[in-house]
Design a protein around this motif. Structure first.
Motif, PDB file in Angstrom:
ATOM      1  N   TYR A 161     -21.482  -1.372   2.869  1.00 56.79           N
ATOM      2  CA  TYR A 161     -21.546  -0.001   3.493  1.00 56.79           C
ATOM      3  C   TYR A 161     -21.461   1.116   2.477  1.00 56.79           C
ATOM      4  O   TYR A 161     -20.518   1.123   1.659  1.00 56.79           O
ATOM      5  N   GLU A 162     -22.434   1.861   2.379  1.00 54.51           N
ATOM      6  CA  GLU A 162     -22.220   2.967   1.216  1.00 54.51           C
ATOM      7  C   GLU A 162     -21.288   3.843   1.214  1.00 54.51           C
ATOM      8  O   GLU A 162     -20.864   4.304   2.459  1.00 54.51           O
ATOM      9  N   THR A 163     -20.617   4.020   0.137  1.00 54.92           N
ATOM     10  CA  THR A 163     -19.586   5.095   0.315  1.00 54.92           C
ATOM     11  C   THR A 163     -20.238   6.583   0.467  1.00 54.92           C
ATOM     12  O   THR A 163     -21.022   6.735  -0.567  1.00 54.92           O
ATOM     13  N   THR A 164     -19.765   7.261   1.335  1.00 52.90           N
ATOM     14  CA  THR A 164     -20.756   8.515   1.465  1.00 52.90           C
ATOM     15  C   THR A 164     -19.940  10.006   0.636  1.00 52.90           C
ATOM     16  O   THR A 164     -20.192  10.797   1.297  1.00 52.90           O
ATOM     17  N   GLY A 165     -18.990   9.580  -0.202  1.00 56.60           N
ATOM     18  CA  GLY A 165     -18.313  10.677  -0.654  1.00 56.60           C
ATOM     19  C   GLY A 165     -17.421  10.013  -2.030  1.00 56.60           C
ATOM     20  O   GLY A 165     -17.854   8.940  -2.225  1.00 56.60           O
ATOM     21  N   ILE A 166     -16.412  10.679  -2.331  1.00 54.37           N
ATOM     22  CA  ILE A 166     -15.422  10.148  -3.056  1.00 54.37           C
ATOM     23  C   ILE A 166     -14.251   9.602  -2.600  1.00 54.37           C
ATOM     24  O   ILE A 166     -13.765  10.168  -1.551  1.00 54.37           O
ATOM     25  N   GLU A 167     -13.919   8.370  -2.762  1.00 57.81           N
ATOM     26  CA  GLU A 167     -12.771   7.868  -2.354  1.00 57.81           C
ATOM     27  C   GLU A 167     -11.688   7.335  -3.578  1.00 57.81           C
ATOM     28  O   GLU A 167     -12.145   6.766  -4.607  1.00 57.81           O
ATOM     29  N   THR A 168     -10.650   7.748  -3.539  1.00 60.82           N
ATOM     30  CA  THR A 168      -9.891   7.251  -4.552  1.00 60.82           C
ATOM     31  C   THR A 168      -8.612   6.301  -4.137  1.00 60.82           C
ATOM     32  O   THR A 168      -8.272   6.285  -2.904  1.00 60.82           O
ATOM     33  N   THR A 169      -8.360   5.542  -5.174  1.00 63.04           N
ATOM     34  CA  THR A 169      -7.518   4.488  -4.573  1.00 63.04           C
ATOM     35  C   THR A 169      -6.224   4.264  -5.686  1.00 63.04           C
ATOM     36  O   THR A 169      -6.667   4.287  -6.841  1.00 63.04           O
ATOM     37  N   TRP A 220     -11.112   6.351  -8.905  1.00 60.00           N
ATOM     38  CA  TRP A 220     -12.050   7.115  -8.483  1.00 60.00           C
ATOM     39  C   TRP A 220     -13.443   6.968  -8.077  1.00 60.00           C
ATOM     40  O   TRP A 220     -14.227   6.280  -9.029  1.00 60.00           O
ATOM     41  N   ASN A 273     -25.400   6.934  -3.853  1.00 60.78           N
ATOM     42  CA  ASN A 273     -26.351   7.818  -3.278  1.00 60.78           C
ATOM     43  C   ASN A 273     -25.898   8.962  -2.924  1.00 60.78           C
ATOM     44  O   ASN A 273     -26.312   9.975  -2.775  1.00 60.78           O
ATOM     45  N   ARG A 299     -26.176  11.222  -6.015  1.00 58.88           N
ATOM     46  CA  ARG A 299     -27.478  11.763  -5.929  1.00 58.88           C
ATOM     47  C   ARG A 299     -27.603  12.956  -5.274  1.00 58.88           C
ATOM     48  O   ARG A 299     -28.395  13.855  -5.432  1.00 58.88           O
ATOM     49  N   LEU A 328      -6.123  -4.421  -1.471  1.00 58.12           N
ATOM     50  CA  LEU A 328      -6.656  -3.974  -0.248  1.00 58.12           C
ATOM     51  C   LEU A 328      -7.658  -5.009   0.113  1.00 58.12           C
ATOM     52  O   LEU A 328      -7.999  -5.706  -0.434  1.00 58.12           O
ATOM     53  N   MET A 360     -18.941  -6.443   3.599  1.00 58.62           N
ATOM     54  CA  MET A 360     -20.319  -5.790   4.235  1.00 58.62           C
ATOM     55  C   MET A 360     -20.601  -4.792   3.031  1.00 58.62           C
ATOM     56  O   MET A 360     -19.554  -4.102   2.765  1.00 58.62           O
ATOM     57  N   SER A 365      -7.360   3.619   1.183  1.00 51.69           N
ATOM     58  CA  SER A 365      -7.534   4.504   0.077  1.00 51.69           C
ATOM     59  C   SER A 365      -6.647   5.588   0.130  1.00 51.69           C
ATOM     60  O   SER A 365      -6.289   6.006   1.176  1.00 51.69           O
ATOM     61  N   ALA A 366      -6.290   6.271  -1.052  1.00 48.00           N
ATOM     62  CA  ALA A 366      -5.258   7.309  -1.010  1.00 48.00           C
ATOM     63  C   ALA A 366      -5.907   8.750  -0.786  1.00 48.00           C
ATOM     64  O   ALA A 366      -5.207   9.505  -0.184  1.00 48.00           O
ATOM     65  N   SER A 367      -7.028   9.049  -1.301  1.00 47.10           N
ATOM     66  CA  SER A 367      -7.445  10.384  -0.715  1.00 47.10           C
ATOM     67  C   SER A 367      -9.092  10.155  -0.832  1.00 47.10           C
ATOM     68  O   SER A 367      -9.696   9.304  -1.539  1.00 47.10           O
ATOM     69  N   CYS A 368      -9.738  11.258  -0.351  1.00 49.18           N
ATOM     70  CA  CYS A 368     -11.015  11.237  -0.205  1.00 49.18           C
ATOM     71  C   CYS A 368     -11.757  12.818  -0.381  1.00 49.18           C
ATOM     72  O   CYS A 368     -10.834  13.706   0.067  1.00 49.18           O
ATOM     73  N   ASP A 369     -12.878  12.918  -0.747  1.00 51.93           N
ATOM     74  CA  ASP A 369     -13.652  14.069  -0.588  1.00 51.93           C
ATOM     75  C   ASP A 369     -15.011  13.886  -0.403  1.00 51.93           C
ATOM     76  O   ASP A 369     -15.908  13.404  -0.893  1.00 51.93           O
ATOM     77  N   TYR A 370     -15.278  14.160   0.998  1.00 48.57           N
ATOM     78  CA  TYR A 370     -16.535  13.491   1.641  1.00 48.57           C
ATOM     79  C   TYR A 370     -17.170  14.596   2.323  1.00 48.57           C
ATOM     80  O   TYR A 370     -16.590  15.735   3.000  1.00 48.57           O
ATOM     81  N   PRO A 371     -18.501  14.872   1.715  1.00 50.00           N
ATOM     82  CA  PRO A 371     -19.437  16.016   2.293  1.00 50.00           C
ATOM     83  C   PRO A 371     -19.721  15.483   4.011  1.00 50.00           C
ATOM     84  O   PRO A 371     -20.154  14.556   3.892  1.00 50.00           O
ATOM     85  N   ASN A 391       1.008  -1.170  -0.091  1.00 50.22           N
ATOM     86  CA  ASN A 391      -0.194  -0.200   0.095  1.00 50.22           C
ATOM     87  C   ASN A 391       0.822   1.197  -0.068  1.00 50.22           C
ATOM     88  O   ASN A 391       1.783   1.232   0.959  1.00 50.22           O
ATOM     89  N   PRO A 445       0.915   4.953   4.707  1.00 52.05           N
ATOM     90  CA  PRO A 445       0.082   4.271   5.386  1.00 52.05           C
ATOM     91  C   PRO A 445      -0.178   4.518   6.822  1.00 52.05           C
ATOM     92  O   PRO A 445       0.979   4.480   7.445  1.00 52.05           O
TER      93      PRO A 445
END
Ligand SMILES: Nc1nc2c(ncn2[C@@H]2O[C@H](COP(=O)(O)OP(=O)(O)OP(=O)(O)O)[C@@H](O)[C@H]2O)c(=O)[nH]1
Ligand SMILES: [Mg+2]
Lengths: 251, 441
Positions: free
Chosen positions: A86-94, A116, A121, A124, A79, A84, B226-232, A37, B253
């Motif tokens: 679980y909804e992703t509640t924003g953007i996560e990049t890997t 990305w 949801n 939306r 990774l 389970m 994960s490497a980065s996030c943009d979360y409301p 990682n 990490p």
């Protein structure tokens, strides 16, 4: 304009991770037999006499909630795959580093693929997320689940949203998830073949246990690398073409 | 009545006005619908009599705790009892401790719901089915709170930010400040091993439970790799109706930096333009910080060999450091030392024990103003003294515990049984001065 994708293995050496000469490259993305990682401040380091260029790409994963976007990103990066939903509640990049060898000249590149993933949801509920995902994107993975017929039927609508994007060319790939759950399979092989012919797009299948960490993701990552590389060549070609024209008119 | 298995907790969420179930989480075996209905009914009955029912104990040692938020959502926590008690911790680990734990849980769960969905959606319910669907997006954080699995994280209980004291604080502080500023933000924070290693001044001005909640969110994002996030995110106190963006970057990490910002910069721009500029020069400093590990304290701080575990709270800044050490067992014949996991459990129990009985809390645990008037047994007890207790101790079959407070700090210690009781005080005062000598705490 529809762009014919390169046939598999025509640009990038397929199954290169099995060849002996790839060892020193793949060892850089492994740690104790698992995928390494990398933080944003890190990258695979080769000894100084082996200069390897790294090419960067941004890939958006598209598909309805629960189809397996987050699981796919985790799988491709080696990774832990969430078991389970679980909804992703924003953007996560890997970030995925993947060494690939070009057939043409034997050159090796590290592909830095930044995936990305944005929860459907969340997309939306918050208007600003989709534009952020689309900004300078190089490829889109359209996901459907083999256990969810509607996700397959919905593909054309999803893809329609990406035709004629002003942002220039975008590589498109289709990925069928949960291929391991054949007992609950809701999408017939024949339907997939028909779809593939109609759109002339690669369709890849994923699912099941992660085995050695490379073999199960190699087909998808090589395919992605190949298409991205091909697109770059086409773009560079037409840019050269354009600039020649421009110079022509100027003179 | 024995409602649930020992040690398991179930969370119920209903609409406050009509008792429509919105979700249940936790415990493998769900409570039957009739029980859920009765739990709601008995609370409503109280309401009709102008009585707020907030907590009760069952004969089987279970606990039920109710709380209504913003007149719109009712949360009920049911525990099968026995959580963490077992063994001989006689004084701490009783029913009172369990009640406090559940009160805190409800409060944190509500904050989570606001963080993800915003207050408007929770309080102006137009469409219950839609709310039910949207609430699913909170389950990741809620389950994390229910499981409460990560050892060494006490902030959910104390509402003080779990912190790590880095060996080189100045460099990191400058980098966090500069990074936040370049990201058009005043709120920036560096988290190492799930604990805050540095943060901008404004970050510390967020409400304590917001700081703790954001740390919890960061831990779960960081754990995914994960490497980065943009979360409301909505801030339960500071901005419950307008979402901010939480941008998070995994530098290495285990080391993540985040900022809270408005519409700019885009994740892509922040990552490609700003992260490297501020953090690439600090890679080695960050690695040193990671090496501090779960000890939370820099190598320059040495602890007495007879300290088994500690929790130190800075009452002004609402920060805490904590650690459990692996001591080699003393000569044969001494009782065995409690396991690491058990030490964390005992530390939490002793914290609740001391703060509900003797020490005051900056922010009274989990009590809403209207409930405070009716409850107040703790406060009465404390107020019953003409002096403020400064130290307290507890000896059980497993270990000795010692609490000490000064105007600025509260220290909670676990000490092996082999240490004579008269020496505890010296151990505590010396430990306090050892740590406080470190810069920044
Ligand atoms: N057996 C199997 N399960 C999978 C596979 N891919 C995903 N899943 C499961 O499907 C569920 C949903 O996967 P996620 O990746 O969380 O879904 P998502 O597309 O990210 O959903 P949103 O974030 O809500 O948009 C999880 O429980 C995964 O474990 C697969 O290939 N095989
Ligand atoms: Mg997801």
């Amino acid at each position: 304009m529809t762009q014919v994708p390169p046939s598999s293995g025509s640009i990038v050496v397929a199954d290169w991770h099995r060849c002996k000469d790839s060892k020193e490259y793949f060892s850089k993305i492994l740690h104790k037999k698992r995928r390494k990682n990398f933080g944003l401040l890190e990258s695979p380091v080769m000894p100084p006499h082996v200069a390897v260029d790294t090419v960067h790409y941004k890939i958006f994963i598209s598909g309805k909630s629960g189809v397996g976007k987050t699981a796919l990103a985790a799988r491709l990066a080696g990774l832990n795959i969430p078991n389970m939903h679980y909804e992703t509640t924003g953007i996560e990049t890997t970030v995925v580093y993947w060494p690939a060898k070009l057939r043409e000249n034997g050159r090796v590149f590290f592909f830095r693929l930044q995936l990305w993933d944005c929860g459907e949801n969340a997309l939306r509920r918050f208007d600003h997320l989709l534009p952020a995902c689309k900004e300078q994107v190089d490829a889109v993975l359209f996901l459907f689940s083999f256990t969810d017929r509607t996700s397959f039927d919905d593909l054309s609508t999803q893809m329609a949203k990406w035709t004629g994007t002003p942002a220039g060319r975008v590589v498109k790939l289709v990925v069928g998830t949960k291929f391991d759950l054949f007992m609950h399979c809701d999408v017939a092989e024949r339907d997939v073949r028909d779809f593939q012919e109609k759109w002339s797009l690669p369709v890849l299948r994923v699912g099941g246990e992660v085995s050695d960490g490379l073999g199960d993701v190699a087909p998808l990552l090589n395919c992605l690398a190949e298409n991205l590389w091909h697109q770059d060549c086409v773009t560079a070609e037409s840019a050269r073409h354009h600039s020649q024209q421009d110079t022509g008119t100027l003179l | 009545m024995m409602m649930l298995q020992h040690g398991s907790t179930q969370l119920l969420c209903l609409t406050a006005s009509s008792g429509v179930p919105l979700f249940t989480r936790g415990a493998s075996k769900q409570l039957p619908f009739s029980v859920i209905g009765s739990l709601n009914g008995v609370h409503m009955f109280g309401g009709g009599q102008e009585v707020v029912l907030s907590s009760c104990e069952t004969e089987g040692g279970g606990r039920v705790v109710w709380r209504v938020f913003q007149d719109s959502v009712m949360l009920i926590a049911v525990s099968g009892g026995g959580q963490g008690s077992g063994g001989g911790q006689g004084g701490a680990g009783g029913s009172k401790e369990e009640e406090v734990r559940l009160q805190r849980l409800l409060e944190n769960v509500w904050s989570c719901m606001v963080l993800v969905l915003g207050q408007d959606e929770l309080t102006n319910v137009r469409n219950v089915e839609r709310l039910k669907r949207d609430l699913r997006s909170c389950f990741s954080l809620i389950d994390q709170l229910l499981e409460d699995r990560q050892e060494g994280i006490l902030g959910n209980l104390t509402h003080c930010a779990d912190s790590l004291l880095p060996p080189n604080p100045t460099l990191l502080q400058e980098a966090v400040d500069g990074f936040a500023q370049a990201s058009d933000s005043e709120f920036g924070c560096l988290i190492v091993h799930g604990r805050i290693a540095a943060a901008t001044e404004k970050w510390w001005r967020l409400a304590p439970q917001e700081v703790v909640l954001l740390s919890a969110l960061m831990r779960s994002l960081s754990a995914s790799g994960s490497a980065s996030c943009d979360y409301p995110v909505f801030l339960p106190q500071g901005s419950p109706t307008v979402a901010h963006r939480l941008l998070r970057f995994q530098l290495l990490p285990g080391a993540d930096v985040c900022v809270l910002c408005g519409p700019t910069p885009s994740l892509h721009r922040a990552e490609s333009g700003i992260v490297g500029r501020f953090w690439t020069p600090l890679v080695e400093t960050l690695r040193d910080c990671l090496a501090v590990g779960e000890r939370c304290l820099p190598p320059s701080v040495s602890l007495r060999p007879d300290v088994l575990a500690l929790l130190l709270i800075n009452r002004e800044t609402r920060r805490s450091v904590s650690c459990v050490r692996t001591l080699t067992n003393h000569p044969l014949g001494d009782p065995p030392l409690p396991s690491k996991a058990r030490c964390w459990e005992l530390l939490k129990l002793f914290y609740i024990f001391s703060t509900t009985r003797y020490f005051t809390q900056e922010e009274a645990l989990c009590v809403s103003p209207e409930e405070k008037a009716q409850r107040g047994n703790t406060e009465d007890f404390v107020l019953g003294f003409s002096h403020q207790p400064l130290q307290c101790y507890l000896v059980t079959e497993e270990c000795k515990s010692y609490g000490l407070q000064t105007p600025q700090h509260q220290l909670f210690l676990l000490i092996p049984l082999s240490v004579p009781t008269f020496a505890l005080r010296t151990v505590a005062t010396q430990t306090l001065s050892d740590i406080v000598a470190a810069p920044g705490f």
